[in-house]
Design a protein around this motif. Sequence first.
Motif, PDB file in Angstrom:
ATOM      1  N   LEU A  13      -4.789  -4.453  -4.972  1.00 37.71           N
ATOM      2  CA  LEU A  13      -5.542  -3.378  -4.315  1.00 37.71           C
ATOM      3  C   LEU A  13      -5.258  -3.343  -2.805  1.00 37.71           C
ATOM      4  CD1 LEU A  13      -8.957  -3.703  -6.197  1.00 37.71           C
ATOM      5  CD2 LEU A  13      -7.251  -1.898  -6.509  1.00 37.71           C
ATOM      6  N   LEU A  14      -5.180  -4.519  -2.182  1.00 37.55           N
ATOM      7  CA  LEU A  14      -4.937  -4.553  -0.730  1.00 37.55           C
ATOM      8  C   LEU A  14      -3.527  -4.071  -0.417  1.00 37.55           C
ATOM      9  CD1 LEU A  14      -6.817  -7.826   0.262  1.00 37.55           C
ATOM     10  CD2 LEU A  14      -7.419  -5.484   0.926  1.00 37.55           C
ATOM     11  N   ASN A  15      -2.550  -4.434  -1.241  1.00 37.54           N
ATOM     12  CA  ASN A  15      -1.184  -3.956  -1.004  1.00 37.54           C
ATOM     13  C   ASN A  15      -1.097  -2.457  -1.161  1.00 37.54           C
ATOM     14  OD1 ASN A  15      -0.075  -6.380  -0.276  1.00 37.54           O
ATOM     15  ND2 ASN A  15       0.570  -6.919  -2.353  1.00 37.54           N
ATOM     16  N   HIS A  16      -1.824  -1.907  -2.147  1.00 34.94           N
ATOM     17  CA  HIS A  16      -1.845  -0.453  -2.330  1.00 34.94           C
ATOM     18  C   HIS A  16      -2.481   0.245  -1.135  1.00 34.94           C
ATOM     19  CE1 HIS A  16      -0.282   1.358  -5.939  1.00 34.94           C
ATOM     20  NE2 HIS A  16      -0.326   0.144  -6.414  1.00 34.94           N
ATOM     21  N   ALA A  17      -3.584  -0.343  -0.638  1.00 37.85           N
ATOM     22  CA  ALA A  17      -4.291   0.268   0.491  1.00 37.85           C
ATOM     23  C   ALA A  17      -3.412   0.267   1.742  1.00 37.85           C
ATOM     24  CB  ALA A  17      -5.602  -0.473   0.738  1.00 37.85           C
ATOM     25  N   ALA A  18      -2.529  -0.740   1.838  1.00 34.97           N
ATOM     26  CA  ALA A  18      -1.703  -0.864   3.049  1.00 34.97           C
ATOM     27  C   ALA A  18      -0.431  -0.007   2.939  1.00 34.97           C
ATOM     28  CB  ALA A  18      -1.319  -2.325   3.253  1.00 34.97           C
TER      29      ALA A  18
END
Length: 304
Positions: A298-303
């Motif tokens: 999720l964090l990689n997608h958000a970034a």
Amino acid sequence: MALRHFLTLTDLSPAELEQLIQRAIELKKEHKARKTSVQFPNYVLGMVFEKASTRTRISFEAGMAHLGGHAIFLSPRDTQLGRGEPIEDSGKVISSMCDIVMIRTFKHEIIERFAANSSVPVINALTDDYHPCQLLADIQTFVEHRGSMKGKQVAWIGDGNNMCQSYIKAAMMLDFKLMVACPEGFEPRADLVAAAGDHVEIVRDPVDAARNSDLLVTDVWASMGQEEEKAERRRKLSGYQLNRTLVDLANPGALYMHCLPAKRGEEISADLMDDPNTVIWDEAENRLHAQKALLEFLLNHAAA
Ligand code: CP
Ligand code: NVA
């Protein structure tokens, strides 16, 4: 890239789910070798708990620490959520200061309303309807011990609750058959059962669910929020204990699971809980590894 939330299992595609499970297995190996890379230094996870927790809190908090970040425990007792601040306002404010948020609450629509107002990914850490994080750990555990779930049969024994309903979603996504054995009045939501088609069958006799199964699963008879129904549920669900007789009826090598906390002698027999070969403790530990894979996703997608 569009913001991704994880409110139910189907917020991932089947391919993403399988990749996430493989990543969880990898992260577990890295953790055991003390090689977890600090990928998210100074990132903050907000953890909203409107219900009790042992595993979920520890796994998310430890997971964020391993990844180099920090987690904040927020309970309604100590925040304005408990004094009636609207969930929409809370979503705006909490997400303005955290990089990712997890919520454990009652009605599923609460988390949907929070997510609709959040500027960062939101994770469902259990609602009355679903417990998708637990499914990640259960799937990881099955895959580690027995390989793919495709084409397998899973027996759900007992209350058609939030865990059972997440198993329905998993059955559709991973293409396994879910036999739900429950008494009348304790079925999972009819719309979910209908949407699952041939992947789900409801039976009354636990023996019919256990036969030909590769995995048997159960959960408490009274979930959080149902404390007042405890005695009545105990009475109505008393024929639905996961025990040695049922496991022996299943396929050779069948596994059994329980998300915990468990009541020995109610939904699961003490001998199954205390069997040295049970995978229940792996299942609990895998919450940590599976959620680290989820946070990373999720964090990689958000970034991006
Ligand atoms: N299985 C599970 O979610 O455990 P906790 O309620 O302890 O978090
Ligand atoms: N069905 C249980 C799961 C606990 C992890 C509950 O909602 O209380």
